[in-house]
Design a protein around this motif. Sequence first.
Motif, PDB file in Angstrom:
ATOM      1  N   SER A   1     -82.053   9.290  73.927  1.00  0.00           N
ATOM      2  CA  SER A   1     -81.984   7.841  73.697  1.00  0.00           C
ATOM      3  C   SER A   1     -80.571   7.375  73.371  1.00  0.00           C
ATOM      4  O   SER A   1     -80.294   6.176  73.408  1.00  0.00           O
TER       5      SER A   1
ATOM      6  N   THR B   1     -85.544   4.332  75.882  1.00  0.00           N
ATOM      7  CA  THR B   1     -84.198   4.080  76.390  1.00  0.00           C
ATOM      8  C   THR B   1     -83.543   5.417  76.707  1.00  0.00           C
ATOM      9  O   THR B   1     -83.507   6.304  75.856  1.00  0.00           O
TER      10      THR B   1
ATOM     11  N   GLU C   1     -90.615   1.084  75.155  1.00  0.00           N
ATOM     12  CA  GLU C   1     -90.113   1.872  76.273  1.00  0.00           C
ATOM     13  C   GLU C   1     -88.986   2.800  75.819  1.00  0.00           C
ATOM     14  O   GLU C   1     -88.198   2.442  74.940  1.00  0.00           O
TER      15      GLU C   1
ATOM     16  N   THR D   1     -88.026  -4.940  69.527  1.00  0.00           N
ATOM     17  CA  THR D   1     -87.031  -5.346  70.527  1.00  0.00           C
ATOM     18  C   THR D   1     -87.340  -4.846  71.925  1.00  0.00           C
ATOM     19  O   THR D   1     -86.824  -5.376  72.895  1.00  0.00           O
ATOM     20  N   ARG D   2     -88.181  -3.799  72.031  1.00  0.00           N
ATOM     21  CA  ARG D   2     -88.537  -3.262  73.348  1.00  0.00           C
ATOM     22  C   ARG D   2     -90.068  -3.200  73.456  1.00  0.00           C
ATOM     23  O   ARG D   2     -90.654  -2.125  73.366  1.00  0.00           O
TER      24      ARG D   2
ATOM     25  N   HIS E   1     -87.573  -0.601  67.394  1.00  0.00           N
ATOM     26  CA  HIS E   1     -87.846  -0.299  68.798  1.00  0.00           C
ATOM     27  C   HIS E   1     -89.047  -1.100  69.294  1.00  0.00           C
ATOM     28  O   HIS E   1     -89.027  -1.681  70.384  1.00  0.00           O
TER      29      HIS E   1
ATOM     30  N   ALA F   1     -80.103   7.099  77.541  1.00  0.00           N
ATOM     31  CA  ALA F   1     -78.659   6.914  77.574  1.00  0.00           C
ATOM     32  C   ALA F   1     -77.951   8.115  78.178  1.00  0.00           C
ATOM     33  O   ALA F   1     -76.813   8.012  78.642  1.00  0.00           O
TER      34      ALA F   1
ATOM     35  N   TYR G   1     -84.303  13.976  78.111  1.00  0.00           N
ATOM     36  CA  TYR G   1     -83.962  12.568  78.169  1.00  0.00           C
ATOM     37  C   TYR G   1     -83.566  12.163  76.757  1.00  0.00           C
ATOM     38  O   TYR G   1     -84.373  12.298  75.824  1.00  0.00           O
TER      39      TYR G   1
END
Length: 209
Positions: A135, A44, A42, A200-201, A197, A46, A133
């Motif tokens: 990260s 992220t 996904e 962990t995601r 990535h 920030a 967008y």
Amino acid sequence: MKATELSIPGAWEFAPPVFPDERGSFLVWYDAAVFADALGFELTVAQVNQSVSRRGVIRGVHWADVPVGQAKYVYCPRGAVLDVVVDLRIGSPTFGRHEVVRLDSVDHRAVYLSEGLGHAFVALEEESVVTYYCSARYAPARERVVHVRDPELALTWPDDLTPILSERDAAAPTLAELRRAGLLPDYGECQRLYQAHRTTRPAPRLASR
């Protein structure tokens, strides 16, 4: 929404269906499930940035130091730009190559750039809006730039536009200078970050599957 990986590994184009009617139109310009199904994790978010550019404005080529880096999902809700992805990762099989994707308010495509890839665009219309967008948050100490006119990159820009660059971009170093200074991202390190990535995601699957 259709997700297509570009010829540069880690760069993707997303093309959404557009549903017009007598009121106007509707589309989904970012779908987390489609993104995750394509990339394996996904996104992220920030920080979300937005720029407004006059016709002829060139922004780039920008990237952030890896580790950390800054991946970007880029969309043009108004106007039109030529969006440029540049592979600056030392050791990459496509190092030095670039791809160009037109982003506009007609087809509503978006581009995703993984950490370590350079990003630039030129505005084709007045008041062109680009939304990003990101990260990771903006960190000036980690931000890098290479000159858009560097002959080694061989980026081409429309002949009918008068280029407008910021002072920073106009004074940017060349690819060779950055390479000698050890400031270009390492492909192996980028790959380890991408794998982290995915580990962990983990990606949610699309409901239809």
